[in-house]
Every structure is written in structure tokens, then in C-alpha cells.
Design a protein around this motif. Structure first.
Motif, PDB file in Angstrom:
ATOM      1  N   ILE A 251     -16.672   6.756 -29.431  1.00 40.41           N
ATOM      2  CA  ILE A 251     -16.935   5.987 -30.651  1.00 40.41           C
ATOM      3  C   ILE A 251     -16.086   4.721 -30.676  1.00 40.41           C
ATOM      4  O   ILE A 251     -16.516   3.675 -31.200  1.00 40.41           O
ATOM      5  N   LEU A 303     -24.398   5.628 -29.737  1.00 39.41           N
ATOM      6  CA  LEU A 303     -23.679   6.137 -30.911  1.00 39.41           C
ATOM      7  C   LEU A 303     -24.140   7.539 -31.271  1.00 39.41           C
ATOM      8  O   LEU A 303     -23.319   8.422 -31.545  1.00 39.41           O
ATOM      9  N   TYR A 320     -15.110  11.861 -37.718  1.00 39.23           N
ATOM     10  CA  TYR A 320     -15.945  11.177 -36.721  1.00 39.23           C
ATOM     11  C   TYR A 320     -17.377  11.008 -37.203  1.00 39.23           C
ATOM     12  O   TYR A 320     -18.021   9.994 -36.903  1.00 39.23           O
ATOM     13  N   ARG A 321     -17.888  11.967 -37.949  1.00 40.62           N
ATOM     14  CA  ARG A 321     -19.234  11.809 -38.490  1.00 40.62           C
ATOM     15  C   ARG A 321     -19.277  10.642 -39.480  1.00 40.62           C
ATOM     16  O   ARG A 321     -20.219   9.845 -39.500  1.00 40.62           O
ATOM     17  N   GLN A 324     -19.211   7.460 -37.494  1.00 36.84           N
ATOM     18  CA  GLN A 324     -20.501   7.257 -36.859  1.00 36.84           C
ATOM     19  C   GLN A 324     -21.492   6.620 -37.839  1.00 36.84           C
ATOM     20  O   GLN A 324     -22.209   5.674 -37.496  1.00 36.84           O
ATOM     21  N   ASP A 328     -23.066   2.813 -37.606  1.00 38.00           N
ATOM     22  CA  ASP A 328     -24.523   2.678 -37.667  1.00 38.00           C
ATOM     23  C   ASP A 328     -24.930   1.628 -38.705  1.00 38.00           C
ATOM     24  O   ASP A 328     -25.802   0.784 -38.444  1.00 38.00           O
TER      25      ASP A 328
END
Length: 627
Positions: A251, A303, A320-321, A324, A328
Motif C-alpha cells: 500500500i 490496490l 489498512y482497509r 485502501q 481509492d
């Protein structure tokens, strides 16, 4: 922690002897064995979480167990019992206490009828022995589990006394050591099809994992006074698995492959001003941008190809989600540059301008007037070369704290007047001209906060702390503006600019074109023509960027944080928001994060510390200019 290759052997031979030897020496153990078995202990803790393979897969119970610092995934009950006996003996001998938390799932859930007027509770069953400390642990787990929200279904938690081994009709794990068994209805999947509800699965893992740690903490307190931890989460992991390193690097690689602000900042600011002025300030100027070198679709595929399923850590999984999703949105904004969709993506990323923020900005503008007396002559202003010289001197001062502070300075012709940080680099527009008494304050903003947190984040074990946890920017900009105040550089005009950015963002979001917002600042709030243009240009860059509202919002949040007893120290560890304090504290207690390598040099000044103490007693933005 490096994984060892799986070896299909029984649990009694050499590998277990080796693991017990490592554990006796206080070293970490991570060993795969048999069909899907694993023993993982990253340090000596007074518990072992266990999941025993069942006829039907139980993915959530397995995830809960392996989220812990010490866990066992066993292919069958006999294997589990043999390993627990050996491991538990070592832990009991070394720490004086030991408990097993076994996680499993009930065979089925009783789904609500389609025409049911309400959703029935879902079952969580806790099985415990009669020992006093065991009952204390069970009570703590039940109290926490009872608060779980399961997609509009509340849990019904039952406590069952553990029957004798011969009293149950099914084979169960029978141990002489304290032992809790937690089983729950599989509400995370659709009845019949077993299709997963991802959000519900994540919620169950995080909630029951937390309940398990609370049970361990209660058990430890009941058994010994030596386990007085500041929080039950300190029993969490103290080592990353390889999957965390891969996800973190992945990431970070994507987030570092583009510079969002440079991508949406026009390269023709001076020409745009000339065009706007020559047209009588009535027509929006044409803005030109750098050609994109990034393939948005390719970046998005990378990604979302990142795998977070094997992090074995609910906290890191959530961080991390979130990141992400933020990356995005940034990629979506870049791809929608110069379209109305850009504005809406920005609203999703930075949030709308809330009424309280708009009111605060309007109050600042209403209660202040441009400080005409403070307007400097050309002789009192400093050009880009002087700013670079002072920036390099400040960077040298930080490099004396840490040789890893490898920041650089670059003068650019393709930026609007001002300063900008891009990862580890300070960019100065060639057209920049600052009041002499604002130079150090603004450098403390850019170097003492933005660059410092970048390099401090780089020094941590997680690169995500240098690119920034999701949503960090508001508090980071508020912190940077506050650094200007601590440096005696907060002026009436500076505060008015922050407020004008908010008011301008509101106008832009309401559909006002560029000239109308410009006139609002000039005619409605008394800004000079070039200053109003620069503010408006920032707001309309890319197609309309609501980011500029976060400076005043972040400042207000920081002042509230300080007045509420908060400190600045956690902010220096990397790029974080106040909402991340709990996560940062937990990761620090678990030994996954170290102290900040660099500390802001402006805090060394006595007057800066005095100003900080005043802020801790409670200040408003207008109070910052009362000195």
C-alpha cells in the motif's frame, strides 16, 4: 516473524520439543504442522487461544484465535490437548498463571422469519469451570460480548458450567488448566448458502477478539497483582507476521506512486491571474495541469489485489482497509480532474463543510479586519532564495537530531506562490514572497510538522505512518497551523485566510463559479485582489477541492483536544489523527511502535511552551492572535 514450512507430523516429536525449548528460553515460536495446524507464540503471555478444526469450516472462530499473540490451530482434540499440556506447563512455570480460550462456532443460526416483526438475538455460549478466577474471566467476557452489535441483532450470551468429560455426549477438549470455551452462532453468513457477509464477519472478529483479551486481563488480575496493565489490549501481538510487511509495503508503494496535491494543482497560476484580471474578474481563468503519468486503472487493480486476509491482527486489518479506501478515493479524484464528479469525490474524502465550521469561519471574518498596518513593503518581504536558505538551515538542525532526516529543498516554476511538501521534499514556488516575520513560522509548519512526521513515520515499523493513516490530513494541518502560533507567527491576516478558505469552499460546494467566490472574498470580506485570487484558485483547483476547509477544522479539533487534557506527543510519531490515538497507544504498548526519533525544535523555546500551556487551559482561534 518468519514462518517455518509446514511439516506433516504428529504433535509429539522433535518440532514440539524444539518449540518448547524456544518457549522456555523466552523466544518466539511459529510452527506449522500437520493438516492446517499451527502454534504461534510471539512472547510469553498467560494464555493460549485455541481453535480446533471442525467438520464444517469455522472461518471466524479461526480468525479470532489467530488474531492473538499466542494461539494454536489444531486439526483435532487429541493433538490440541497434547500441545496445550506442554505449552501450558512452561507458561505456568514462567508466569505463575495460565488460561486457555477456545473459540468455536455453533452448528447453525436460527435466522428470523421473513415476516418477523423484529430480529431475534443470536446466541453466544460461554462454557467455564468452577474456579474463581475462571468465573471472573467468564464474567468479563460475557459483559463485553453482550455489547456486540450483529447487524441489528443483539447477542444473547449464556454461561454454561463445564460438564465432566464423561457427562457430555460429544467429545470435547478436557483440560486440567483454567479454560473458557466460546461458541457463537454463524450470523456472518447467509443461511443455506453460507455466503459471507464481509462487514459482519469483520465486526464479529474484532468484537469477540476484544472480549477475549478482556477475559484474559480479568483472569490475570484475579490471579496476580503483577499483571497490572494500562489496558487489556497490551496483551496483543508484539510482532508482525510476514503478511503485514507485504501489505504495508504494497500500500505504501501505491500511495507513493503519485502525488495527489501536485496532480490537482495548476501549473499556470501567474498566467491565470493575468488572464483573470485582464477579463475584468468576470470569467473563470483557464487552468492547466501536469499530464498524468499514472495509469489509474492499473493502480486501482494493484490496490485491490492487496491481501489483508492473513494479517492476523484486527487492528492492523482495520487501519489498512481504511487506507485502501482513502487511496481509492484519491485515485478516483485524480481521474475525475476538471469534472463536477471531482467535487463529489472530494466531499466524500474530506467531508462536507459542517455548519459549526462555517459559523466559526464567519465569526472570524466578522470580528476581524485586514491588518493594513501590518502590510509589509517589498523590502520587508523575503524571496524564494532566502526561504530556501532558511529551510536548509532548519533541515540541518533536524539532521543533528537524526542523520536519517534526509529532506531536500527544491525551487519550482510550476507551483502557485507558497510552499508545499511532497513526501520527503520541500517545494518552494519561485514566485513566493513572505513577510520576514512569517518565514520561520511557515517553515515550522512545513518542516517541523509535515516533514518531521514523514521521517518519524518512516522510522517506525509500519510505512503507513509516513504516508498517513486514513483521515490524518485534517489534524495534521491543524497541528501545522498550531505550530505557527507556537512560533509566534500567527497573525490576523493568516487566521482570516484560513477562515476565507472555509467560506470559499461553502460557496464552491453550493455551485458558485470562480468569479462569484472571488467577489465574495473581495467585496464581502475585504481581501485584496491577489490574495482573494490565490485563495479562490486553491479552492477551485482540480475542478473544486474542498480540502482547504480542513485547516481551520483541524485547528479547532486540536484546540479542543488540548483543552480536554490531550497532549501533542502522539502526533509526532507519524501522520495520524486524534481518532487514531487508541490504535497508536495500543501498538506502542504492544511494542510495535517506538518513540518519535525527531522532536520539533520550536518546542525548545520557552515562549512556545508557555503558549502551549495557555492552549491547554483553553483557547479559541481568535485567542491565538490576541498577543
Amino acid at each position: 516473524m518468519t514462518e517455518e514450512r509446514a511439516t506433516p507430523v504428529s504433535p509429539a516429536p522433535a518440532w514440539l520439543d524444539e518449540a518448547i525449548g524456544r518457549l522456555t528460553d523466552g523466544r518466539a515460536v511459529r510452527r506449522d504442522f500437520g493438516e492446517g495446524g499451527r502454534l504461534h507464540i510471539d512472547r510469553l503471555v498467560p494464555f493460549l487461544c485455541v481453535h480446533i478444526a471442525a467438520e464444517h469450516q469455522q472461518p471466524v472462530a479461526r480468525d479470532i484465535a489467530q488474531a492473538n499473540a499466542a494461539y494454536l490451530l489444531a486439526p483435532d482434540i487429541d493433538t490440541a490437548a497434547a500441545i496445550i499440556e506442554r505449552v501450558g506447563g512452561v507458561i505456568e512455570q514462567r508466569l505463575g498463571l495460565f488460561i486457555v480460550l477456545e473459540f468455536g462456532e455453533l452448528e447453525s443460526d436460527e435466522p428470523p422469519a421473513k415476516d418477523a416483526p423484529f430480529l431475534p438475538p443470536f446466541l453466544i455460549e460461554v462454557v467455564a469451570g468452577a474456579r474463581a478466577a475462571e468465573q471472573v474471566a467468564a464474567k468479563a467476557l460475557i459483559e463485553t460480548a453482550a455489547t456486540i452489535e450483529g447487524k441489528f441483532r443483539t447477542p444473547h450470551v449464556t454461561l454454561v458450567e463445564r460438564p465432566a468429560a464423561t457427562a457430555t455426549g460429544r467429545k470435547a477438549l478436557a483440560l486440567d488448566t483454567p479454560h473458557l470455551t466460546v461458541r457463537f452462532a454463524p450470523i456472518y453468513c447467509e443461511p443455506g448458502t453460507r455466503r459471507i457477509y464481509p462487514q459482519l464477519r469483520e465486526r464479529l472478529v474484532a468484537s469477540i477478539f476484544d472480549a477475549g483479551l478482556r477475559a484474559v486481563a480479568a483472569f490475570a488480575r484475579a490471579k496476580s497483582d503483577s499483571f497490572r496493565l494500562p489496558t487489556h489490549r497490551a496483551f496483543g501481538r508484539k510482532a508482525f507476521v510476514d503478511a503485514v510487511v507485504r501489505a504495508d509495503r504494497g500500500i505504501d508503494e501505491i500511495a507513493s506512486s503519485f502525488d495527489f496535491l501536485l496532480a490537482v494543482t495548476p501549473i499556470n497560476a501567474e498566467a491565470a491571474w493575468t488572464e483573470f484580471a485582464s477579463g475584468g474578474f468576470s470569467k473563470s481563468p483557464r487552468l492547466y495541469y501536469r499530464p498524468l503519468t499514472l495509469q489509474i486503472e492499473t493502480a486501482k487493480r494493484k490496490l485491490f489485489s492487496l491481501n489483508f486476509e492473513h494479517l492476523e491482527d484486527p487492528l492492523l486489518y482495520a487501519l489498512y482497509r481504511e487506507k485502501q479506501q482513502e487511496v481509492d478515493l484519491q485515485l478516483s479524484m485524480i481521474s475525475a480532474r476538471e469534472t463536477r464528479t471531482f467535487v463529489e469525490f472530494g466531499r466524500a474524502l474530506y467531508g462536507p463543510v459542517e455548519a459549526t465550521l462555517h459559523d466559526a469561519a464567519s465569526e472570524i471574518l466578522a470580528r476581524t479586519a485586514p491588518d493594513r498596518d501590518a502590510r509589509s513593503s517589498a523590502a520587508d518581504r523575503r524571496d524564494c532564495e532566502y526561504i530556501r536558505e532558511r529551510a536548509q538551515a532548519m533541515i540541518s538542525a533536524y539532521r543533528r537530531q537524526s542523520a536519517d532526516f534526509s529532506a531536500s529543498v527544491d525551487i519550482r516554476d510550476d507551483l502557485p506562490a507558497g510552499l508545499l511538501v511532497s513526501r520527503g521534499q520541500l517545494l518552494i514556488a519561485r514566485s513566493s514572497a513572505l513577510d520576514a516575520d512569517r518565514v520561520e513560522a511557515l517553515l515550522n509548519h512545513e518542516i517541523g510538522v509535515h516533514l518531521l512526521t514523514y521521517f518519524n513515520g518512516s522510522a517506525q515499523g509500519l510505512r503507513i505512518l509516513r504516508s498517513g493513516l486514513a483521515g490524518y490530513e485534517g489534524m495534521q494541518e491543524g497541528l501545522a497551523v498550531f505550530a505557527e502560533y507556537l512560533s509566534a507567527g500567527m497573525t490576523i491576516d493568516r487566521l482570516r485566510v484560513l477562515a476565507a478558505r472555509v467560506v470559499g469552499c461553502v460557496a464552491m460546494l453550493d455551485g458558485a463559479p470562480f468569479p462569484q467566490t472571488y467577489r465574495l472574498l473581495v467585496d464581502g470580506h475585504g481581501f485584496a485582489a491577489t490574495e482573494a485570487f490565490n485563495i479562490t484558485l486553491r479552492i477551485y483547483r482540480g475542478g473544486g477541492l474542498v480540502k482547504d476547509a480542513i485547516y481551520l477544522r483541524g485547528l479547532l479539533q486540536l484546540l479542543d483536544h488540548l483543552a480536554g487534557g490531550g497532549t501533542l506527543e502522539p502526533f509526532w510519531m507519524g501522520k495520524i489523527a486524534a481518532s487514531h490515538f487508541g490504535a497508536i497507544q495500543e501498538l506502542s504498548l504492544r511494542g510495535l511502535l517506538g518513540t518519535a526519533a525527531l522532536r520539533p525544535i520550536f518546542l525548545d523555546e520557552v515562549k512556545a511552551r508557555d503558549r502551549l500551556q495557555r492552549a491547554q487551559r483553553g483557547l479559541s482561534p481568535l485567542d491565538l492572535i490576541s498577543e
